[in-house]
Enzyme design. Structure first.
Site, short mmCIF file in Angstrom:
data_model
loop_
_atom_site.label_atom_id
_atom_site.label_comp_id
_atom_site.label_asym_id
_atom_site.label_seq_id
_atom_site.Cartn_x
_atom_site.Cartn_y
_atom_site.Cartn_z
N GLU A 1 44.18 -10.47 43.05
CA GLU A 1 45.54 -10.34 42.65
C GLU A 1 46.51 -11.32 43.34
OE1 GLU A 1 49.18 -7.05 42.77
OE2 GLU A 1 47.64 -6.92 43.99
N LYS B 1 49.40 -5.34 34.76
CA LYS B 1 49.31 -4.37 35.70
C LYS B 1 49.87 -3.10 35.43
CE LYS B 1 49.97 -3.29 40.69
NZ LYS B 1 50.29 -4.20 42.15
N CYS C 1 45.12 -3.72 42.18
CA CYS C 1 45.63 -3.10 43.43
C CYS C 1 46.38 -1.75 43.39
CB CYS C 1 46.69 -3.97 43.78
SG CYS C 1 47.20 -4.10 45.63
#
Length: 259
Positions: free
Chosen positions: A40, A106, A142
């Site tokens: 990321e 995301k 994440c």
């Protein structure tokens, strides 16, 4: 299928970070990788204004990554930032190479531990699975790792491996949580989890989540096959779909779901 996890420290300079992508992809290809994964925020680390660096998927940064992937005959996955319609940015995983050029935005934003990602980042809404040479890879970023329902949704869409790209926040117990969560998600969806994080920068960038390292390759039964420490490094791992078939026969948690 050989997959490379490139644990790097990205800076605030997208051009310099592109050079990292170029050199690490070449290194991964030398090791026989077919898919090359970066963390990321590869385009630009957290801790600075992201709006000025965000570019669309057809912009120069993503196009340059596509050229790198095409030059080496691989698929590259790397975190970047793209403009969002509401003036914020999207935290996007770029997947490019071999005729592919797409992104995953995301879904779960890091509004925790005193950080508010949603202040500047707009959430995505759709799980994404991409196929490379017959292997279906789910994508996650994440904070997504704290939500098992996403990993099960990816398995329902055919994924047998999940590429988890991260820039994990440091702090007490955070490494232990990372290692626990990565293994747990593999067990939740009986899939490979290939977790590629930013290396530990060794400095505090204003409390921004800029990485702790400890990228890992975890089997469908939760076994850590490969792991790095905190410094930059490269992992090469062989991923096979038969192990997923075997795990889902032995541990049919997807089939046994009641809720």
């Amino acid at each position: 299928m050989r997959v490379a996890l490139c644990q790097i420290n990205s800076s605030t300079d997208p051009t310099a970070n592109l050079d990292l992508v170029r050199s690490e992809t070449k290194r991964a290809v030398t090791g026989g990788a077919r898919v090359v994964v970066f963390p990321e925020a590869t385009m630009c680390r957290f801790g600075v204004a992201l709006g000025p660096v965000a570019e669309p998927l057809d912009g120069p940064w993503a196009s340059a990554v596509r050229d790198i992937a095409e030059e080496h005959g691989v698929v590259v996955v790397a975190g970047m930032f793209t403009p969002a319609p509401d003036g914020r940015v999207a935290n996007t995983l770029l997947v490019t190479g071999g005729g592919r050029h797409q992104g995953y935005d995301k879904i779960h934003l890091f509004d925790a531990f005193g950080f508010a990602e949603s202040r500047t980042v707009a959430p995505g809404s759709e799980p994404v699975v991409v196929e490379v040479d017959g292997v279906a890879f789910g994508l996650a970023t994440c904070y997504d790792v704290r939500f098992p329902e996403l990993f099960r949704a990816l398995a329902d869409r055919g994924a047998t491996a999940v590429l988890l790209c991260a820039s994990w926040g440091a702090g007490p117990g955070k490494r232990e949580q990372w290692e626990l969560l990565v293994r747990a998600r593999a067990l939740d969806c009986t899939s490979w989890v290939l977790a590629c994080g930013q290396a530990d920068p060794g400095v505090d960038h204003g409390g921004a989540p800029t990485g702790i390292g400890f990228s890992a390759v975890v089997s469908p039964l939760g076994v850590v096959v490969e792991r790095l420490a905190g410094e930059p490094g490269l992992v090469l791992a062989e991923i096979d779909t038969q192990s997923v078939t075997d795990a889902r026969r032995i541990l049919p948690v997807l089939g046994n779901r009641r809720l």
